[in-house]
Design a protein around this motif. Sequence first.
Motif, short mmCIF file in Angstrom:
data_model
loop_
_atom_site.label_atom_id
_atom_site.label_comp_id
_atom_site.label_asym_id
_atom_site.label_seq_id
_atom_site.Cartn_x
_atom_site.Cartn_y
_atom_site.Cartn_z
N ASP A 53 48.89 49.73 -18.60
CA ASP A 53 48.47 48.87 -19.70
C ASP A 53 49.46 48.90 -20.86
N GLU A 70 41.14 39.97 -12.60
CA GLU A 70 39.96 40.81 -12.82
C GLU A 70 39.12 40.87 -11.56
N GLN A 89 41.31 53.98 -13.26
CA GLN A 89 42.33 53.90 -14.30
C GLN A 89 43.64 54.55 -13.86
N LEU A 95 45.03 47.91 -15.46
CA LEU A 95 45.26 47.82 -16.89
C LEU A 95 44.10 48.38 -17.70
N SER A 96 42.88 48.08 -17.29
CA SER A 96 41.73 48.58 -18.03
C SER A 96 40.52 48.64 -17.10
N GLU A 98 36.20 48.95 -17.41
CA GLU A 98 35.01 48.94 -18.26
C GLU A 98 33.79 49.17 -17.36
N SER A 108 40.48 45.26 -14.85
CA SER A 108 41.59 44.32 -15.09
C SER A 108 42.85 44.96 -14.53
#
Length: 806
Positions: A53, A70, A89, A95-96, A98, A108
């Motif tokens: 990221d 995504e 991660q 990248l991210s 959640e 992502s």
Amino acid sequence: MASTSFIVEGMHCGACTGRVERALLAEAGVTAAAANLMARAVRVDFEAPARADSLAEALARAGYPIASAETCLGFEASADAETVAAALQATPGVLSVEIAPESMARVSYAQGTVAPSELVRILGGLGVQARVISATAAPKPVAERQAAEAARLKRQVLVSALLTAPVFFLAMGPHLYPPLHHILAMRVGEDVTRAVQFVFTTLVLAFPGRVFLRLGLPALVRLAPEMNSLVALGALAAWGYSALVVLAPQILPPGTDEVYFEAAAVIVTLILLGRWLEARAKGQAGEAISRLVALRPATARVQRPGGVVELAVEELAPGDLVELTPGGRVAVDGIVTEGHGFVDESMLTGEPVPVEKTPGQPVTGGTVNGTSALVYRVTATGADTVLSRIIALVEAAQGQKLPVQALVDRVTRVFVPVVMALSTLTFALWFALGQGLAPSLVAAISVMIIACPCAMGLATPVSILVGTGRGAELGLLFRRGDALQRLAEVKTLAFDKTGTLTEGRPALTDLFLVPGPTEADLLRLAAGAEARSEHPLARAVVQAAEAQGLPPARARKVVATPGRGLSAEVEGRQILLGNAAALAEAGINPAPLAAQAEAFAQDGKTPVLVALDGTPVAVLALADPPKPHAAEAVAALEREGIAVAMISGDVAATAEAVGRQLGISRVIAGVLPAGKVAALSAMKNTGAVAFVGDGINDAPALAAADVGLALGSGTDVAIEAADVVIVGADPRGAARAVQLSRAVMRNIRQNLFWAFAYNTALIPVAMGVLVPFGGPGLSPMLAAAAMSLSSVFVVTNALRLRRAAA
């Protein structure tokens, strides 16, 4: 150490790739970055504190955002959410992450670096059951992205041309047909014609030309101007000045109320046209990869307990039995289990002759079956197949940078700022010399447009793209970045002998008979005795008999004496095969065969004396025969001006005999692997040295040579140590590799000469140095046309490499 790749659609030239690489290398933890202009991608190696990221953010700050995607994963409620998040991660390219309360993870990731199914497998490795709930479509292959880009540019060119046509007609029509000026002035009026030009030119800049403003102006703000900046400044300057004439003419000095809307509109249209033609040419340049990808069939017929089912190739697994119909394409790699036929492997080796396949022999995905039905067991799928590895090697090679590119990168890095300075200087000089505001502005705009370094940036990568693609068609895979350039500089090429220039296995080459038994009878009896032996030379005799359709005779009382030979009773006759000592110890005089045996030995062949019922009757000559095209390969290299040598661990007599057969005068024999390295070091006194080998013992020499070429039929160790892989076993691949390398470097030099000469010649013309002497200047429209044509010329010139090394 982690490694990942980002798709960066915003790269348009060699200067862009340099900025992308510098932006990444400036981040702590990044150890290497290599941008691929043709694939619009960059590969980066990194370690902590760098993360995927943070690298994506660095590229965004530099003006080159990555393509992201995504996916939403559902996982079992009992799983620890923190563990799931940490595992996802830590995946390169993510990248991210959640985590939602309902046991879902929204991830992502950088498009093209990881697939949702891989994320599911990663969680599965932790014992967490997961599934894909939703996902962005997978990135399209490079060839499809290039085709889509060409289609998009075509639409932009058409829109821009339609909007530019009325502007060009109103501005240039009166110059081409003077009465038109009076017609327009009487019936429409100058104010209306200028207003129409203003509206249509504004539409050109706002829609098809927006790409230059969107990319070029932010680059200026970051103090990193590039080619889009030059186009944006030139077009905006022409449009802005003309807009002032239309909207607020009172603020301009008298006599300066000329408009240049046609310059702004035509600049955008012509440069878009050039980019479209360039994109089309790039698509043709990348056809090698497209053809390789197209070799993969979509489905395969798989045997199941209930019968044969047709499955998508993606669903095949190792161990599946696949039915291959006559004329069908092999889906994935495997081993033939049933049937006998021939398979066209030209996509792998470049050789048109089909290869015989029997049970136990390998087949490769993408090759084409002949007229027989076969069944094969799957051994590799997906990225593990030979075809997938070839595609990956070719794509990597097409993004590689040669040492000559470093010079181009340094030049293009400073070129745009220098051009902007020259443009400013041009405006200042023209204005100071009393030429007026409008002519000064036109000259400055022409300098900016003519000097776009597109051709310079394309000169090297497009030649590499076409050259490595052509190499793939010829069965040549370049694994190291600078091998393509260094191979062109080679002065001496050394071959290993066994398995490289020769077949790598002994064969019966000659048969000398004294009057008495026929050749067929002798060979049948000898094969019968040797069939009971495990010695490699014995196998050669048996194979020679089988090749003539002679079934080995039944043998009994077989006795093998190490270092001497073999005796047996065959069809009631006593036969002895061995050296002269074996015959002498059996009380048989070898003298009648001695002269011929010595002659064979002088030619580097192993003589095997044969006695029947106590009488010497024949000499069999066994040797490792040269490959069919080995002499042709040596001759082709010598025509290229390359000195050819042979380095072998075999005895001197044998190696020298092979050298004489192939026309190689420099033979170094009886050396161990370390001795091969020493021999290559001595050869480097006369220039760069290449080495061609295939065995484990060749790995040190392949690594020590300036360029190592490994036969694809060789060991994995040799292939890993090599810079270039010659798919298959044909030594002519070495000559083709040299020819291709020299053709690519010649093409790059032509492209660079054109690009540099073009800018060197036309920038002064655009600045107006010829005007005081009655010579021409260069209008922005002509500058845009010339700049676009230079890029198209470079790409078109590179396309000639598709016929190289034929």
